[in-house]
Enzyme design. Structure first.
Site, PDB file in Angstrom:
ATOM      1  N   ASP A 124       0.822  -1.131  -0.020  1.00  0.00           N
ATOM      2  CA  ASP A 124       0.068   0.153  -0.075  1.00  0.00           C
ATOM      3  C   ASP A 124       0.899   1.262  -0.060  1.00  0.00           C
ATOM      4  O   ASP A 124       1.228   1.640   1.055  1.00  0.00           O
ATOM      5  CB  ASP A 124      -1.076  -0.083   1.210  1.00  0.00           C
ATOM      6  CG  ASP A 124      -1.919   1.029   1.280  1.00  0.00           C
ATOM      7  OD1 ASP A 124      -2.274   1.591  -0.032  1.00  0.00           O
ATOM      8  OD2 ASP A 124      -2.528   1.623   2.358  1.00  0.00           O
ATOM      9  N   GLU A 150      -2.296  10.192  -0.572  1.00  0.00           N
ATOM     10  CA  GLU A 150      -3.567   9.490  -0.360  1.00  0.00           C
ATOM     11  C   GLU A 150      -3.887   9.242   0.861  1.00  0.00           C
ATOM     12  O   GLU A 150      -4.773   9.181   1.458  1.00  0.00           O
ATOM     13  CB  GLU A 150      -3.195   8.200  -1.489  1.00  0.00           C
ATOM     14  CG  GLU A 150      -4.850   7.396  -1.543  1.00  0.00           C
ATOM     15  CD  GLU A 150      -4.897   6.284  -0.565  1.00  0.00           C
ATOM     16  OE1 GLU A 150      -6.290   5.837  -0.493  1.00  0.00           O
ATOM     17  OE2 GLU A 150      -4.199   6.261   0.430  1.00  0.00           O
ATOM     18  N   GLU A 151      -2.846   8.669   1.781  1.00  0.00           N
ATOM     19  CA  GLU A 151      -3.370   8.487   3.029  1.00  0.00           C
ATOM     20  C   GLU A 151      -3.723   9.487   3.905  1.00  0.00           C
ATOM     21  O   GLU A 151      -4.252   9.378   5.061  1.00  0.00           O
ATOM     22  CB  GLU A 151      -1.782   7.820   3.750  1.00  0.00           C
ATOM     23  CG  GLU A 151      -1.310   6.535   2.889  1.00  0.00           C
ATOM     24  CD  GLU A 151      -2.272   5.388   3.047  1.00  0.00           C
ATOM     25  OE1 GLU A 151      -3.359   5.379   3.903  1.00  0.00           O
ATOM     26  OE2 GLU A 151      -1.862   4.217   2.381  1.00  0.00           O
ATOM     27  N   GLU A 185      -4.718  -0.044  -5.541  1.00  0.00           N
ATOM     28  CA  GLU A 185      -4.825   0.138  -4.447  1.00  0.00           C
ATOM     29  C   GLU A 185      -4.650  -1.438  -3.711  1.00  0.00           C
ATOM     30  O   GLU A 185      -4.155  -2.215  -4.250  1.00  0.00           O
ATOM     31  CB  GLU A 185      -6.320   0.429  -3.976  1.00  0.00           C
ATOM     32  CG  GLU A 185      -6.332   2.056  -3.594  1.00  0.00           C
ATOM     33  CD  GLU A 185      -5.263   2.552  -2.316  1.00  0.00           C
ATOM     34  OE1 GLU A 185      -5.036   1.457  -1.622  1.00  0.00           O
ATOM     35  OE2 GLU A 185      -5.181   3.616  -2.042  1.00  0.00           O
ATOM     36  N   HIS A 218      -0.830  -1.642   6.593  1.00  0.00           N
ATOM     37  CA  HIS A 218      -0.502  -0.412   7.607  1.00  0.00           C
ATOM     38  C   HIS A 218       0.335  -1.022   8.914  1.00  0.00           C
ATOM     39  O   HIS A 218       0.067  -0.368   9.692  1.00  0.00           O
ATOM     40  CB  HIS A 218      -1.767   0.170   8.054  1.00  0.00           C
ATOM     41  CG  HIS A 218      -2.336   0.905   6.675  1.00  0.00           C
ATOM     42  ND1 HIS A 218      -3.635   1.846   6.939  1.00  0.00           N
ATOM     43  CD2 HIS A 218      -2.271   1.304   5.386  1.00  0.00           C
ATOM     44  CE1 HIS A 218      -3.882   2.552   5.816  1.00  0.00           C
ATOM     45  NE2 HIS A 218      -2.872   2.068   5.055  1.00  0.00           N
TER      46      HIS A 218
END
Length: 900
Positions: free
Chosen positions: A199, A233-234, A260, A336
């Site tokens: 990611d 994006e995060e 994604e 994550h």
């Protein structure tokens, strides 16, 4: 009787009766014999014909073998990663080198040098190399670095603001120029404390290699492609918003593909498309080398059940363009976390994704639809893949027609069964008046309908009791303090909740068949098959009437069993449940069952990690138990047939009861620890640790109070019960509840607050009120200036009787919020100016507001994620005390609260 249909039925029935009599070799009791001779006894009162039933062991072996075979096929499909090394196609080894280089710098948070300088420079260098290699080809490349600034709403009272975030836009087009473009999007930033390989660095690596492959094609493309490498994006999808709303190239984009991740590696799933624009799904179906797509996933994701969002939303809502959203979904336990590393992404996984993206983009940029996509806009598609081998696609309106035709066919089948039952019953009657026959036929038909209704009630009752039972078991697990035992041991949940669910279903239907002694087992089995068919037909009609494309699932669960049953009906009437019949019956269920098992596997693959990081007050064990029970109910629907065809179920119940008891004892003893630090398959517990200093200011601006400490937030349901033995200071005695009177409660959600020394960032937050003035409309306008780190959060809490009338955060008018609290997230890249904003408040119209409290509370939080300001000696010391199976995301924060 002269009716040829009745004569045919009589002949069939007589033949079947002679065969059964030869098999059974049983004598009827005198009452049944007398009734049969008089022709007044219906088929309900025939004796039990054990020769037409299955031995318990045979039934178990057949069903277990069937399910195991299908499950093996599902696992083979899931693990199959096809590699291609054809010259001129996608090169996964080159893409892997990009991945390793991008992730080598570590976490890449917005505003950090790693994200804004190192990664940007690497991407630009690689793009320049690709451009230099293609100068003699039929295409040319244009590169533009965009650093947009803006604000947008994420839902009325949540605002996302950004300043100087980074976009790298690469335009690939034929040298003859192009007017219409596809957009391919990835993001190279990551969350703090994670290298972000899946990611989303792997997607950017794939896009670099796709760019390399396309630009070196000998045949010029018909349309162009814009590759967007976005760097924010995060931070709530900011960079994509900056591109689609501000970049001049955005006006030429006709459709997009968004790459994604919700996991680490594996297959990339198409989990949403559109809105509408069925030509995109058709293009994917024609071009994808290794299709993996499901409209079920699309409808689940768009329902909001999955707490996530992607750039797809930005392009759809702010750009009004359609697209395809793909994501890696395997191993979401590592999403994550520090474990999201390149080593966990198989090269064949990169190859597979690259083959698909390259093929789909090539197809789209050579298509006619891209030039005038609005002409093909309307309509939805039903789409699903069969074990990744092929993609089935057809228009939703065609699906609606198919669904209703199937429903009508089912009603005809059941209606015919009702008529045939009444006509067969009359065969035993002596020749008599036609009106008597008709009355008897009506009574027989009514009897069949009554039996059908009773069987429906029994089946639904078994399902309800099953769901209640597994929920009760989940409650006991929670009360024993063993929540989330399935997080590291998924199959333990299957054994515990699955054995309970199957056991209850088998038990209830065993009791039902012993109570219904007046009806033969074969007839009961036939009846419950009809019930399952009827209920699936009702589900089909409901989903179709709601407009859900997922209605294809119940359609499959009606069509294939119905066809197989019609083909086997003569054999079943004549010989009962023979081995041949049972095998052929299961073969008829194979296609819908293998597809549903595949979907069930994907759903558990996605939702198990999500439940493991859920902070909801609802125990995740309840959701897991419900998912297992629902899967059991769905898969058992056509297996009820075998419960009534089995001579006995006592050993089945004994084994299921033993499995459940054993698993319940093992779970209760704590054998299944939820977390794991096993390097090959880690299951980390997530916590966030902020070393924070809070300062509270009075109405006149003076410092009223302050404190400092470690604000520890739990990221799953178990709280700190497993951490306290390792760090005794972190216990429930220091747990802080929400402080409703403070903006954002003073703490983020429920926290554990451990006192610690004050933090002293080298670049402290600077906050000041620039002006305060009353407007002609009677509102008070306040203007502020903030200088601080790359991530800041602003919280506004108007007091009783006060309302926000306007602000500078995009749109001009704040959305109505019942809670009265507003949240603004802000991030910036390098070299950003000070953050200036204003808002207007409407003072209270009465004297109800307390003059000591002011009219509005404002809090500003500064978050230091990178560099020396993101760490402290005390924080590092605390982090070392956490056990290895904990992943603590940590940073430095300051919190300032003011009243005006």
């Amino acid at each position: 009787m002269s009716d040829p249909v009745i004569m045919q039925i009589r002949e069939r029935y007589s033949t079947g009766r002679r065969i059964r009599d030869q098999q059974n070799q049983q004598q009827w009791d005198s009452r049944d014999e007398e009734a049969a001779l008089n022709g007044l006894q219906s088929r309900k009162h025939k004796p039990e014909m054990r020769a037409g039933l299955l031995a318990e062991s045979s039934a178990v072996i057949l069903l277990l073998g069937f399910m195991c075979l299908l499950w093996i096929l599902v696992l083979i499909s899931v693990q199959q990663l096809i590699s291609s090394s054809s010259p001129g196609h996608f090169n996964a080894l080159r893409a892997r080198k990009h991945l390793e280089q991008i992730t080598s710098v570590g976490p890449r948070t917005v505003g950090s040098p790693e994200n804004e300088i190192t990664t940007v420079n690497y991407l630009l260098d690689q793009i320049e190399q690709i451009r230099s290699e293609s100068k003699t080809g039929p295409h040319f490349i244009t590169v533009d670095i965009q650093r947009p600034t803006g604000c947008f709403s994420l839902g009325g009272f949540t605002i996302s603001c950004y300043d100087h975030v980074t976009n790298i836009a690469v335009k690939l087009q034929p040298k003859t120029s192009a007017q219409h473009f596809m957009l391919a999007n990835c993001h190279f930033d990551s969350v703090p404390n994670s290298p972000g390989a899946s990611d989303d660095a792997v997607s950017c690596s794939v896009m670099l290699e796709v760019l390399h492959s396309l630009v070196n094609l000998s045949m010029p493309l018909k349309h162009g492609v814009i590759f967007l490498f976005n760097g924010a994006e995060e931070t709530k999808l900011q960079a994509s918003h900056g591109f689609i709303t501000q970049h001049p190239w955005a006006q030429q984009v006709r459709a997009f593909v968004n790459l994604e991740a919700a996991g680490v590696g594996g297959k990339e799933l198409v989990f949403q498309t559109g809105p509408e624009n069925p030509w995109l799904v058709q293009a994917y179906a024609r071009a994808a080398v290794h299709p993996f797509a499901s409209v079920v996933g699309q409808e689940i994701f768009q329902s909001g059940l999955i707490p996530s969002d992607t750039d797809f939303r930005i392009f759809r809502d702010f750009g009004n363009i359609p697209g395809i959203d793909l994501a890696f979904i395997e191993n979401g336990f590592l999403y994550h976390t520090k474990y999201d590393t390149p080593e966990r992404i198989h090269t064949n996984s990169i190859q597979r994704a690259g083959d698909n993206i390259l093929s789909v983009l090539k197809h789209l940029v050579m298509s006619e639809e891209l030039a005038d996509s609005s002409e093909y806009r309307h309509g939805n598609m039903v789409f699903f893949d069969m074990l990744g081998v092929t993609l089935v696609v057809y228009p939703a309106h065609v699906g609606t027609i198919i669904n209703y035709v199937v429903a009508v066919a089912t009603m005809i089948y059941l209606g015919t069964k009702c008529i045939l039952t009444s006509r067969v019953d009359q065969i035993f009657l002596p020749l008599c008046d036609t009106s008597v026959l008709r009355r008897h036929m009506l009574c027989a038909a009514g009897r069949y309908i009554c039996e059908l209704v009773c069987a429906v009630c029994v089946l639904i009752l078994s399902w309800v009791i099953t769901l209640l039972t597994v929920l009760f078991v989940a409650l006991l697990v929670k009360l024993m303090g063993r929540s989330m035992f399935w997080y590291s041991y998924f199959y333990a949940a299957i054994c515990l909740y699955g054995s309970a669910a199957i056991g209850i279903i088998v038990l209830i239907h065993t009791l039902a068949k012993t109570r219904c002694r007046s009806t033969g087992r074969v007839d009961l089995a036939e009846l419950f098959f009809d019930v399952s068919l009827l209920l699936w037909c009702c589900v089909l009609l409901f989903l179709t009437s709601c407009g859900w494309c997922s209605a294809y699932l119940p359609m499959m669960m009606v069509v294939f069993p119905l066809i197989s049953k019609l083909l086997l009906s003569r054999h079943f009437r004549a010989r009962g449940a023979t081995l041949q019949y049972s095998v052929l019956y299961l073969m008829g269920l194979a296609i819908p069952y293998i597809h549903i098992m595949f979907l069930i596997r994907v759903i558990f693959e996605v939702f198990t990690p999500i439940l493991g990081r859920s902070t909801s007050e609802t125990p995740p064990d309840f959701i897991m138990a419900l998912l297992v029970a629902l899967a059991t109910v769905i898969l058992s629907s056509y297996f009820i047939h075998f419960i009534y065809l089995s001579r006995s179920t006592k050993w089945i119940l004994a084994v299921l009861g033993s499995v459940f008891t054993l698993m319940f004892v093992l779970v209760g003893c704590g054998l299944f620890f939820p977390y794991s630090a096993d390097p090959s398959s880690p299951r980390p517990k997530r916590v966030s640790v902020q070393h924070i200093t809070r300062r509270f200011h009075s109405l006149n601006g003076s410092l009223q109070s302050s404190d400092s400490g470690f604000c520890i937030n739990n990221q799953d349901y178990t709280g700190m019960q497993y951490i306290t033995p390792y760090i005794p200071q972190i216990n429930d005695s220091i747990c802080t509840l929400c402080q409703e009177q403070l903006p954002y409660y003073g703490f983020p959600r429920k926290s554990w607050y451990l006192p610690a020394p004050e933090v002293s960032p080298k670049a402290p937050l600077e906050f000041q009120l620039l002006s305060r003035q009353e407007t002609e409309g009677g509102t008070i306008k306040m203007t502020f200036e903030v200088k601080g780190p790359s991530h800041m959060s602003l919280y506004l809490h108007p007091h009783a009787g006060v309302s926000l009338s306007s602000w500078s955060f995009g749109g001009g008018t704040p959305g109505f919020n019942l809670s009265g609290k507003y949240f603004v997230f802000y991030s910036h890249g390098l070299d950003a100016a000070a953050w200036n904003f204003w808002f207007e408040i409407q003072p209270p119209k009465s004297s109800d507001a307390s003059p000591d409290e002011g009219w509005i509370s404002l809090a500003i939080s500064a978050h230091y994620f990178s560099g020396s300001d993101g760490r402290s000696e005390q924080l590092e010391s605390l982090l070392k005390r956490f056990p290895a199976w904990v992943f603590p995301a940590s940073w430095i924060s300051t919190y300032h609260m003011y009243r005006y």
